[in-house]
Design a protein around this motif. Structure first.
Motif, PDB file in Angstrom:
ATOM      1  N   CYS A  53       0.811  -1.227   0.000  1.00  0.00           N
ATOM      2  CA  CYS A  53       0.000   0.000   0.000  1.00  0.00           C
ATOM      3  C   CYS A  53       0.841   1.273   0.000  1.00  0.00           C
ATOM      4  CB  CYS A  53      -0.888  -0.003   1.238  1.00  0.00           C
ATOM      5  SG  CYS A  53       0.071   0.083   2.767  1.00  0.00           S
ATOM      6  N   GLU A  54       2.050   1.192   0.525  1.00  0.00           N
ATOM      7  CA  GLU A  54       2.933   2.368   0.720  1.00  0.00           C
ATOM      8  C   GLU A  54       2.285   3.422   1.603  1.00  0.00           C
ATOM      9  OE1 GLU A  54       5.680   3.453  -2.464  1.00  0.00           O
ATOM     10  OE2 GLU A  54       4.441   2.217  -3.798  1.00  0.00           O
ATOM     11  N   CYS A  58      -0.777  -2.199   4.985  1.00  0.00           N
ATOM     12  CA  CYS A  58      -0.747  -3.640   4.693  1.00  0.00           C
ATOM     13  C   CYS A  58       0.350  -4.412   5.429  1.00  0.00           C
ATOM     14  CB  CYS A  58      -0.603  -3.869   3.203  1.00  0.00           C
ATOM     15  SG  CYS A  58       1.031  -3.416   2.554  1.00  0.00           S
ATOM     16  N   GLY A  59       1.397  -3.748   5.873  1.00  0.00           N
ATOM     17  CA  GLY A  59       2.464  -4.418   6.621  1.00  0.00           C
ATOM     18  C   GLY A  59       3.413  -5.249   5.780  1.00  0.00           C
ATOM     19  N   CYS A  61       5.786  -4.373   3.984  1.00  0.00           N
ATOM     20  CA  CYS A  61       7.153  -3.837   3.949  1.00  0.00           C
ATOM     21  C   CYS A  61       7.863  -3.947   5.299  1.00  0.00           C
ATOM     22  CB  CYS A  61       7.099  -2.373   3.538  1.00  0.00           C
ATOM     23  SG  CYS A  61       6.211  -1.381   4.768  1.00  0.00           S
ATOM     24  N   CYS A  73       7.928   1.565   4.588  1.00  0.00           N
ATOM     25  CA  CYS A  73       7.369   2.583   3.686  1.00  0.00           C
ATOM     26  C   CYS A  73       7.072   3.876   4.430  1.00  0.00           C
ATOM     27  CB  CYS A  73       6.107   2.077   2.996  1.00  0.00           C
ATOM     28  SG  CYS A  73       4.677   1.914   4.086  1.00  0.00           S
TER      29      CYS A  73
HETATM   30  S1  FES Z   1       3.743  -1.070   1.969  1.00  0.00           S
HETATM   31 FE1  FES Z   1       1.920  -1.339   3.081  1.00  0.00          FE
HETATM   32  S2  FES Z   1       2.532  -0.894   5.095  1.00  0.00           S
HETATM   33 FE2  FES Z   1       4.275  -0.433   3.934  1.00  0.00          FE
END
Ligand code: FES
Ligand code: FES
Length: 405
Positions: A53-54, A58-59, A61, A73
């Motif tokens: 998701c950046e 979503c976790g 990364c 991110c």
């Molecule tokens: S890419 Fe989703 S939390 Fe970092």
């Protein structure tokens, strides 16, 4: 985790940052807006950290920053001066996986695998800080990472098994040590100038298995002695290799050089080092190690063995190359990169033959262009697919009686 340092910089102005990543100290000079995730992926070639998701939702990364899980991110790399980072590459090696990685494999806790690095490091953080976590609490504890394949049940089973087996503490990451990274070595204390690229004076091969191994055998009409005369001259060897060029002799059989390869729209220009580590005139064996770094962030390293064997009618030239790829060059995929490398070695052997037979020390002809390599590779593939198609037409699959087609 220590608080990220405040940084004031103009847009686009590079900021120096030194971090320890998977046990290796690296110094980077990056615009302030570059996130830790982008620094890891684009500047250090550690593409195991995935971006979903950046936005911190979503976790995917998740990495460890100073021993605690953090979303890569949401952190700017320049804020992490002095931090200790562990990514999924640091957790284990293909030949020595971490217990969490073993458990994810044995419980089929990954489908597409996109969330797996985030889940592995999030689980590591959980079991490192709460080794006595109750099984029924795992769904909530691990809810910070989303799996779009909805593989949660198996992920929970895997983490639960590791928690049960390591109540006294999760084993440490297994692949944190000195690695060759694509970034830069640490700046010398007090030095203000830009740091030297890794490996400028030193060739260091990565740990673990090569990305692929290429073996090519070519029959030459030239005698082994004439073939060896070419192999024994590093300038001739480079001239016979498509796109390669020696730019400097550094002494001790070490050489600086460059190589250009383009595959489709991707053009790579490598600057690097090569070193002859074995030169056996008696056995006609030459072993060379080399590494090159592309300005766009790709690294290739190789161990190449060339042997010229007597056949009676001429020479059998055997080339074996173990190739390690990191960064954007690795996106070619093993099969295509292996095919392109094989074509390069075939053209190399043809050029060695030509040089050995003609006895001309300077290469009169230009080495074949890299695009031709791709064209030759694709043409060979197309021929192979055509052969398969024709075989399939002549031998249609048989279907058991009563089955529908
Ligand atoms: S890419 Fe989703 S939390 Fe970092
Ligand atoms: S296994 Fe595909 S996202 Fe989790």
């Amino acid at each position: 985790m220590t608080l990220p340092r405040p940084v004031r910089a103009e847009a686009g102005e590079p900021v120096d940052v030194t971090m320890t990543v998977n046990g290796t100290e690296v110094s980077l000079s990056l615009p302030a807006r570059v996130t830790l995730a982008d620094a890891l992926r684009d500047h250090l070639g550690l593409t195991g950290t995935h971006l979903g998701c950046e936005h911190g939702v979503c976790g995917m990364c998740t990495v460890l920053v100073d021993g605690s899980a953090a979303r890569a991110c949401l952190l700017f790399a320049c804020q992490l001066d002095g931090a200790d980072i562990v990514t999924v590459e640091g957790l284990g090696r293909p030949d020595d996986l971490h217990p969490l990685q073993e458990a994810f494999g044995s419980h089929h806790a990954l489908q597409c695998g996109f969330c797996t690095p985030g889940f592995l490091l999030s689980s590591y953080d959980l079991l490192a800080h709460k080794p006595d976590v109750a099984e029924e609490d795992l769904p909530v504890e691990l809810s910070g990472v989303l799996c779009r394949c909805t593989g949660y049940r198996n992920i929970l089973s895997a983490v639960s098994e590791v928690a049960g087996a390591h109540r006294d503490g999760i084993p440490e990451p297994r692949n944190c040590g000195h690695h060759v990274l694509m970034g830069h070595t640490a700046a010398k204390p007090g030095a203000k100038s830009a740091p030297e690229p890794v490996g400028v004076e030193e060739i260091e091969l990565p740990q673990g298995d090569p990305t692929f191994t290429v073996e090519v055998t070519q029959e030459l009409t030239a005698s082994p002695e004439k073939t060896w005369a070419v192999l024994d001259d590093i300038d001739l060897v480079a001239a016979c290799l498509p796109g390669a060029e020696i730019t400097e002799h550094l002494g001790d059989d070490r050489y600086r050089g460059q190589a250009r390869v383009s595959v489709g729209p991707i053009r790579l220009s490598f600057a690097g080092l090569a070193q002859v580590t074995e030169r056996d005139a008696e056995a006609h064996r030459l072993r060379v190690i080399g590494q090159g770094e592309d300005v766009g962030g790709g690294r290739t390293q190789a161990v190449i063995l060339l042997v010229a064997e007597e056949t009676g009618a001429g020479t059998r030239l055997r080339a074996t190359a173990q190739v390690y790829l990191t960064g954007r060059i690795a996106q070619f995929g093993r099969a295509l990169a292996g095919d392109v490398s094989r074509r390069m070695f075939e053209q190399f052997a043809a050029a060695v033959e030509e040089t050995a037979v003609s006895g001309v020390r300077t290469t009169a002809r230009k080495p074949p262009g890299a695009l031709a390599l791709l064209a030759a590779t694709l043409a060979a593939k197309a021929r192979e697919w055509g052969r398969r198609l024709r075989r399939a037409e002549h031998n249609p699959p048989t279907h058991p009686k009563g089955t529908q087609r």
